[in-house]
Scaffold this motif. Structure first.
Motif, PDB file in Angstrom:
ATOM      1  N   ILE A   1       1.190  -0.912  -0.473  1.00  0.00           N
ATOM      2  CA  ILE A   1       0.376   0.305   0.304  1.00  0.00           C
ATOM      3  C   ILE A   1       1.168   0.806  -0.057  1.00  0.00           C
ATOM      4  O   ILE A   1       1.815   1.368   0.996  1.00  0.00           O
ATOM      5  N   ARG A   2       0.635   2.302  -0.615  1.00  0.00           N
ATOM      6  CA  ARG A   2       1.461   3.400  -1.010  1.00  0.00           C
ATOM      7  C   ARG A   2       0.891   4.823  -2.114  1.00  0.00           C
ATOM      8  O   ARG A   2      -0.157   4.433  -1.950  1.00  0.00           O
ATOM      9  N   ILE A   3       1.417   5.771  -1.437  1.00  0.00           N
ATOM     10  CA  ILE A   3       0.422   6.644  -2.242  1.00  0.00           C
ATOM     11  C   ILE A   3       0.918   6.959  -3.764  1.00  0.00           C
ATOM     12  O   ILE A   3       2.047   7.361  -4.623  1.00  0.00           O
ATOM     13  N   LEU A   4       0.074   7.101  -4.149  1.00  0.00           N
ATOM     14  CA  LEU A   4      -0.106   7.136  -5.552  1.00  0.00           C
ATOM     15  C   LEU A   4       0.785   8.320  -6.232  1.00  0.00           C
ATOM     16  O   LEU A   4       0.386   9.396  -5.571  1.00  0.00           O
ATOM     17  N   ASN A   5       1.138   8.208  -7.127  1.00  0.00           N
ATOM     18  CA  ASN A   5       2.082   9.158  -7.789  1.00  0.00           C
ATOM     19  C   ASN A   5       2.093   9.328  -9.342  1.00  0.00           C
ATOM     20  O   ASN A   5       1.358   9.014  -9.855  1.00  0.00           O
TER      21      ASN A   5
ATOM     22  N   LEU B   1      -3.596  12.832  -9.224  1.00  0.00           N
ATOM     23  CA  LEU B   1      -2.729  12.754  -7.550  1.00  0.00           C
ATOM     24  C   LEU B   1      -1.060  13.657  -7.644  1.00  0.00           C
ATOM     25  O   LEU B   1      -0.174  12.972  -6.475  1.00  0.00           O
ATOM     26  N   SER B   2      -1.511  14.480  -8.259  1.00  0.00           N
ATOM     27  CA  SER B   2      -0.523  15.505  -7.261  1.00  0.00           C
ATOM     28  C   SER B   2      -1.374  16.248  -6.517  1.00  0.00           C
ATOM     29  O   SER B   2      -0.278  17.937  -6.841  1.00  0.00           O
ATOM     30  N   SER B   3      -2.431  16.649  -6.066  1.00  0.00           N
ATOM     31  CA  SER B   3      -3.201  17.853  -5.382  1.00  0.00           C
ATOM     32  C   SER B   3      -2.288  17.612  -4.102  1.00  0.00           C
ATOM     33  O   SER B   3      -2.045  16.821  -3.065  1.00  0.00           O
ATOM     34  N   PRO B   4      -1.887  18.630  -3.774  1.00  0.00           N
ATOM     35  CA  PRO B   4      -1.636  19.016  -2.096  1.00  0.00           C
ATOM     36  C   PRO B   4      -2.255  19.135  -1.107  1.00  0.00           C
ATOM     37  O   PRO B   4      -1.950  18.523   0.333  1.00  0.00           O
ATOM     38  N   ILE B   5      -3.322  19.173  -1.695  1.00  0.00           N
ATOM     39  CA  ILE B   5      -4.415  18.143  -0.291  1.00  0.00           C
ATOM     40  C   ILE B   5      -4.883  16.983  -0.619  1.00  0.00           C
ATOM     41  O   ILE B   5      -6.019  16.823   0.372  1.00  0.00           O
ATOM     42  N   SER B   6      -5.121  16.643  -1.436  1.00  0.00           N
ATOM     43  CA  SER B   6      -5.304  15.093  -1.700  1.00  0.00           C
ATOM     44  C   SER B   6      -4.200  13.898  -1.442  1.00  0.00           C
ATOM     45  O   SER B   6      -2.914  14.165  -2.396  1.00  0.00           O
ATOM     46  N   PHE B   7      -4.191  12.827  -1.277  1.00  0.00           N
ATOM     47  CA  PHE B   7      -3.725  11.683  -1.301  1.00  0.00           C
ATOM     48  C   PHE B   7      -4.144  10.139  -1.693  1.00  0.00           C
ATOM     49  O   PHE B   7      -5.025   9.538  -1.025  1.00  0.00           O
ATOM     50  N   THR B   8      -3.633   9.844  -2.798  1.00  0.00           N
ATOM     51  CA  THR B   8      -4.586   8.747  -3.339  1.00  0.00           C
ATOM     52  C   THR B   8      -3.834   7.528  -3.106  1.00  0.00           C
ATOM     53  O   THR B   8      -2.700   7.165  -3.392  1.00  0.00           O
ATOM     54  N   PHE B   9      -3.935   6.312  -2.305  1.00  0.00           N
ATOM     55  CA  PHE B   9      -3.181   5.210  -1.568  1.00  0.00           C
ATOM     56  C   PHE B   9      -3.856   4.274  -2.446  1.00  0.00           C
ATOM     57  O   PHE B   9      -4.931   3.984  -3.642  1.00  0.00           O
ATOM     58  N   GLY B  10      -3.267   3.262  -2.722  1.00  0.00           N
ATOM     59  CA  GLY B  10      -3.203   1.949  -4.523  1.00  0.00           C
ATOM     60  C   GLY B  10      -2.659   1.267  -3.473  1.00  0.00           C
ATOM     61  O   GLY B  10      -1.936   0.662  -2.368  1.00  0.00           O
ATOM     62  N   ALA B  11      -3.167   0.360  -3.740  1.00  0.00           N
ATOM     63  CA  ALA B  11      -2.991  -1.363  -2.974  1.00  0.00           C
ATOM     64  C   ALA B  11      -2.198  -2.638  -4.609  1.00  0.00           C
ATOM     65  O   ALA B  11      -3.465  -1.921  -5.548  1.00  0.00           O
TER      66      ALA B  11
END
Length: 167
Positions: A3-7, A48-58
């Motif tokens: 699980i990690r934050i997407l980029n 995916l690059s918004s400073p107020i948003s964190f999208t996690f992926g499995a």
């Protein structure tokens, strides 16, 4: 599984799974496949690059993206103590393996690490008992029922709003 934050390097896989979610489960999202299918790759990169948003992926051990969820911070001054979980989805072939639990745990862990965040909100379709039970198991509490929250063709869909107080 990882699980990690997407980029921005994950944008193509993110776009594919997001569109798959919207197409297969239109009743579960405020957005629609029709609204997002023609968005550019740059539009998805922006998400995916918004400073107020964190999208996690499995990801599987073969590095295939099989689940996503987004934690969004509120940006208005009086709402900065809040965050929202949105866009939760696990591919059908990967369900019942604890992936949803790991994605929600990652969101809560991230929210807890953000100094200002005191509470986390989400909405769930009232008929999605699997998701609702998952959220309840983390301590989320239902605080309201929104009748007819969504309208899909001629069918209304009710949502429950939930909150988890971190502090």
């Amino acid at each position: 599984m990882q699980i990690r934050i997407l980029n921005s390097l994950d944008v193509l896989e993110y776009r594919d799974i997001r569109l798959d979610a919207l197409k297969k489960h239109p009743e579960s999202f405020g957005s629609s496949y029709e609204e997002e299918k023609d968005l550019s790759i740059n539009d998805f990169k922006d998400k995916l690059s918004s400073p107020i948003s964190f999208t996690f992926g499995a990801f599987t051990h073969q590095n295939k993206l099989i689940g996503i969820v987004t934690l969004q911070r509120e940006h208005r001054i009086k709402l900065r103590h809040r965050a929202n979980i949105v866009g939760m989805y696990v591919s059908p072939s990967s369900r019942k393996m604890g992936i949803g639990r790991k994605l929600i745990a990652a969101c809560i862990e991230k929210a807890t690490s953000l100094e200002e965040i005191e509470q986390v909100y989400l909405s769930v379709v009232t008929t999605n008992m699997t998701a609702k039970n998952l959220y309840l198991s983390f301590g989320f509490k239902i605080f309201s029922l929104e009748k007819r929250a969504l309208k899909l063709n001629y069918t209304y869909i009710d949502e429950e709003h939930m909150v988890l107080f971190l502090k």
